[in-house]
Design a protein around this motif. Structure first.
Motif, PDB file in Angstrom:
ATOM      1  N   ARG A   4      -4.668 -24.841   5.325  1.00  0.00           N
ATOM      2  CA  ARG A   4      -3.545 -25.035   6.237  1.00  0.00           C
ATOM      3  C   ARG A   4      -2.807 -23.700   6.384  1.00  0.00           C
ATOM      4  N   ILE A   5      -2.656 -23.250   7.642  1.00  0.00           N
ATOM      5  CA  ILE A   5      -1.944 -22.014   7.924  1.00  0.00           C
ATOM      6  C   ILE A   5      -0.547 -22.358   8.426  1.00  0.00           C
ATOM      7  N   THR A   6       0.469 -21.895   7.721  1.00  0.00           N
ATOM      8  CA  THR A   6       1.850 -22.183   8.086  1.00  0.00           C
ATOM      9  C   THR A   6       2.598 -20.873   8.308  1.00  0.00           C
ATOM     10  N   LEU A   7       3.261 -20.770   9.447  1.00  0.00           N
ATOM     11  CA  LEU A   7       4.048 -19.585   9.773  1.00  0.00           C
ATOM     12  C   LEU A   7       5.518 -19.961   9.851  1.00  0.00           C
ATOM     13  N   LYS A   8       6.301 -19.373   8.939  1.00  0.00           N
ATOM     14  CA  LYS A   8       7.752 -19.489   8.965  1.00  0.00           C
ATOM     15  C   LYS A   8       8.326 -18.127   9.345  1.00  0.00           C
ATOM     16  N   PRO A   9       9.581 -18.045   9.730  1.00  0.00           N
ATOM     17  CA  PRO A   9      10.133 -16.728  10.088  1.00  0.00           C
ATOM     18  C   PRO A   9       9.999 -15.698   8.986  1.00  0.00           C
ATOM     19  N   GLN A  10      10.120 -16.120   7.726  1.00  0.00           N
ATOM     20  CA  GLN A  10      10.135 -15.160   6.626  1.00  0.00           C
ATOM     21  C   GLN A  10       8.866 -15.142   5.785  1.00  0.00           C
ATOM     22  N   VAL A  11       7.929 -16.070   6.008  1.00  0.00           N
ATOM     23  CA  VAL A  11       6.736 -16.108   5.167  1.00  0.00           C
ATOM     24  C   VAL A  11       5.566 -16.742   5.911  1.00  0.00           C
ATOM     25  N   LEU A  12       4.392 -16.163   5.734  1.00  0.00           N
ATOM     26  CA  LEU A  12       3.126 -16.739   6.193  1.00  0.00           C
ATOM     27  C   LEU A  12       2.383 -17.227   4.965  1.00  0.00           C
ATOM     28  N   GLN A 202      10.895 -25.608  18.431  1.00  0.00           N
ATOM     29  CA  GLN A 202      10.707 -26.721  17.518  1.00  0.00           C
ATOM     30  C   GLN A 202       9.325 -26.641  16.870  1.00  0.00           C
ATOM     31  N   GLU A 203       9.116 -27.427  15.824  1.00  0.00           N
ATOM     32  CA  GLU A 203       7.837 -27.417  15.120  1.00  0.00           C
ATOM     33  C   GLU A 203       6.690 -27.671  16.092  1.00  0.00           C
ATOM     34  N   CYS A 204       5.661 -26.870  15.966  1.00  0.00           N
ATOM     35  CA  CYS A 204       4.519 -27.024  16.859  1.00  0.00           C
ATOM     36  C   CYS A 204       3.288 -26.420  16.200  1.00  0.00           C
ATOM     37  N   THR A 205       2.143 -26.624  16.820  1.00  0.00           N
ATOM     38  CA  THR A 205       0.884 -26.111  16.312  1.00  0.00           C
ATOM     39  C   THR A 205       0.230 -25.216  17.361  1.00  0.00           C
ATOM     40  N   VAL A 206      -0.182 -24.030  16.944  1.00  0.00           N
ATOM     41  CA  VAL A 206      -0.857 -23.083  17.822  1.00  0.00           C
ATOM     42  C   VAL A 206      -2.348 -23.093  17.519  1.00  0.00           C
ATOM     43  N   LYS A 207      -3.170 -23.098  18.535  1.00  0.00           N
ATOM     44  CA  LYS A 207      -4.606 -22.978  18.347  1.00  0.00           C
ATOM     45  C   LYS A 207      -4.985 -21.502  18.389  1.00  0.00           C
ATOM     46  N   TYR A 208      -5.651 -21.044  17.352  1.00  0.00           N
ATOM     47  CA  TYR A 208      -6.104 -19.658  17.304  1.00  0.00           C
ATOM     48  C   TYR A 208      -7.549 -19.641  16.841  1.00  0.00           C
ATOM     49  N   LYS A 209      -8.449 -19.253  17.785  1.00  0.00           N
ATOM     50  CA  LYS A 209      -9.884 -19.318  17.530  1.00  0.00           C
ATOM     51  C   LYS A 209     -10.235 -20.739  17.102  1.00  0.00           C
ATOM     52  N   ASN A 211      -8.953 -22.196  14.437  1.00  0.00           N
ATOM     53  CA  ASN A 211      -7.958 -22.581  13.446  1.00  0.00           C
ATOM     54  C   ASN A 211      -6.677 -23.059  14.116  1.00  0.00           C
ATOM     55  N   LYS A 212      -5.895 -23.800  13.363  1.00  0.00           N
ATOM     56  CA  LYS A 212      -4.582 -24.242  13.804  1.00  0.00           C
ATOM     57  C   LYS A 212      -3.526 -23.593  12.923  1.00  0.00           C
ATOM     58  N   ILE A 213      -2.478 -23.090  13.565  1.00  0.00           N
ATOM     59  CA  ILE A 213      -1.377 -22.476  12.842  1.00  0.00           C
ATOM     60  C   ILE A 213      -0.138 -23.329  13.050  1.00  0.00           C
ATOM     61  N   PHE A 214       0.397 -23.844  11.971  1.00  0.00           N
ATOM     62  CA  PHE A 214       1.586 -24.691  12.040  1.00  0.00           C
ATOM     63  C   PHE A 214       2.828 -23.807  11.992  1.00  0.00           C
ATOM     64  N   ILE A 215       3.668 -23.893  13.019  1.00  0.00           N
ATOM     65  CA  ILE A 215       4.863 -23.058  13.132  1.00  0.00           C
ATOM     66  C   ILE A 215       6.096 -23.913  12.879  1.00  0.00           C
ATOM     67  N   THR A 216       6.962 -23.427  11.997  1.00  0.00           N
ATOM     68  CA  THR A 216       8.125 -24.216  11.613  1.00  0.00           C
ATOM     69  C   THR A 216       9.316 -23.326  11.297  1.00  0.00           C
ATOM     70  N   GLN A 217      10.508 -23.899  11.335  1.00  0.00           N
ATOM     71  CA  GLN A 217      11.784 -23.239  11.010  1.00  0.00           C
ATOM     72  C   GLN A 217      12.212 -22.199  12.030  1.00  0.00           C
ATOM     73  N   PHE A 218      11.645 -22.201  13.219  1.00  0.00           N
ATOM     74  CA  PHE A 218      12.080 -21.273  14.254  1.00  0.00           C
ATOM     75  C   PHE A 218      13.133 -21.894  15.170  1.00  0.00           C
ATOM     76  N   ASP A 219      13.527 -23.133  14.916  1.00  0.00           N
ATOM     77  CA  ASP A 219      14.564 -23.738  15.723  1.00  0.00           C
ATOM     78  C   ASP A 219      15.917 -23.102  15.391  1.00  0.00           C
TER      79      ASP A 219
END
Length: 299
Positions: A4-12, A202-209, A211-219
């Protein structure tokens, strides 16, 4: 692989999708650049996602492993419940395409649809890490590696960078925070569902190649949240924010046998951040060279 790939503003972070943990588990933690891997040439920093090789000491002694990958595999193969954690500072990487030219829409009702909205350096390090994780998976047949990476704050780090994002109106400099965080059309009246900040996502999922990258805490990612709530510096070694993130993920505050890093405060080291990180986290510390001496090839 099932990570699971999770991207937060301060940590990947890239961690196993399914985490199984018991009291008998052992964790072995490593820095990445200069410890787990190194560049192929003499440059300290990688030029692309493929510019890396497994770390090896300048002088290999008799009965030592050829490289760090071989050494770590020998530990994991002997200990079926052992796992590896990678903690990496990446001070030159921002998570998103920050600035007034950011390409994504800022409406709260819409989500990011593809990778063009992400900083290219983030995608590069994701590619690199997935290749590293794949090599471990091919040998072990299961997900036994965790990766945590502290990122660069989008706020200006100094006056020079502040001026790069600033503009002048009647010979007066306009706030650089507005240039970085607010929309181009921030002077217009907004719909109730829109935000004046370009990173209000808001929380969302990006498709990259594949893989899916879960993006959170950018609200509501405004100046106050960036400065006072997310506390980017807490995630950068020698501080222990990445370590606490790991403990939260696995549900324990123990089990790390040691941490290995090249920033040990030695004569030619660029800092002592790795050693201080281990001390702050109450973890035993080794340099990469020491580890090769501690784990010789079995005779």
């Amino acid at each position: 692989m099932n990570y699971r790939i999770t991207l937060k503003p301060q940590v990947l972070k890239i961690i196993p999708q399914i985490i199984t943990h018991s009291k008998n588990d052992k964790f072995y933690a490593f820095d990445m650049d200069g410890t787990l891997i190194q560049t192929k040439g003499k440059s300290r920093f990688a030029t692309n996602a493929d510019d890396w090789q497994w770390f090896k000491p300048r002088k290999l002694l008799k009965n030592q492993h050829d490289n760090m990958f071989s050494l770590i595999l020998s530990i994991l193969e002997k200990e079926p419940q052992a796992k590896v954690i990678i903690f990496s500072n990446q001070g030159g990487i921002r998570p998103m395409t920050f600035g007034v030219n950011a390409s994504y829409n800022s409406k709260r009702t819409q989500s990011i649809e593809h990778e063009k909205h992400m900083d290219k350096k983030v995608l590069t390090i994701i590619d690199k890490l997935l290749n590293i994780l794949k090599m471990f998976y091919q040998e072990l047949g299961e997900e036994r590696v965790y990766f945590y990476c502290s990122l660069k704050t989008p706020l200006p780090k100094n006056e020079r960078e502040r001026k790069l994002y600033s503009s002048y109106n009647n010979n007066k400099m306009i706030s650089s925070f507005d240039k970085i965080l607010k929309r181009k059309d921030s002077s217009k009246l907004f719909d109730a569902n829109e935000s004046k900040y370009i990173h209000d996502i808001q929380e969302c999922t990006v498709k990259y190649k594949n893989n899916k990258i879960f993006i959170t805490q950018f609200d509501s990612l405004d100046e106050n949240k960036l400065l006072n709530i997310l506390k980017f510096d807490n995630y950068r070694k020698p501080n222990t924010g990445m370590l606490q993130e790991f403990y939260t993920d696995v549900g324990t505050h123990s089990g790390i046998e040691f941490y290995v890093g090249d920033a040990a405060g030695r004569k030619n080291d660029f800092s002592d951040s790795d050693k201080a990180f281990a001390i702050n986290g109450n973890i035993n510390f080794h340099t990469p060279e020491e580890l090769f001496s501690l784990y010789p090839i079995d005779q």
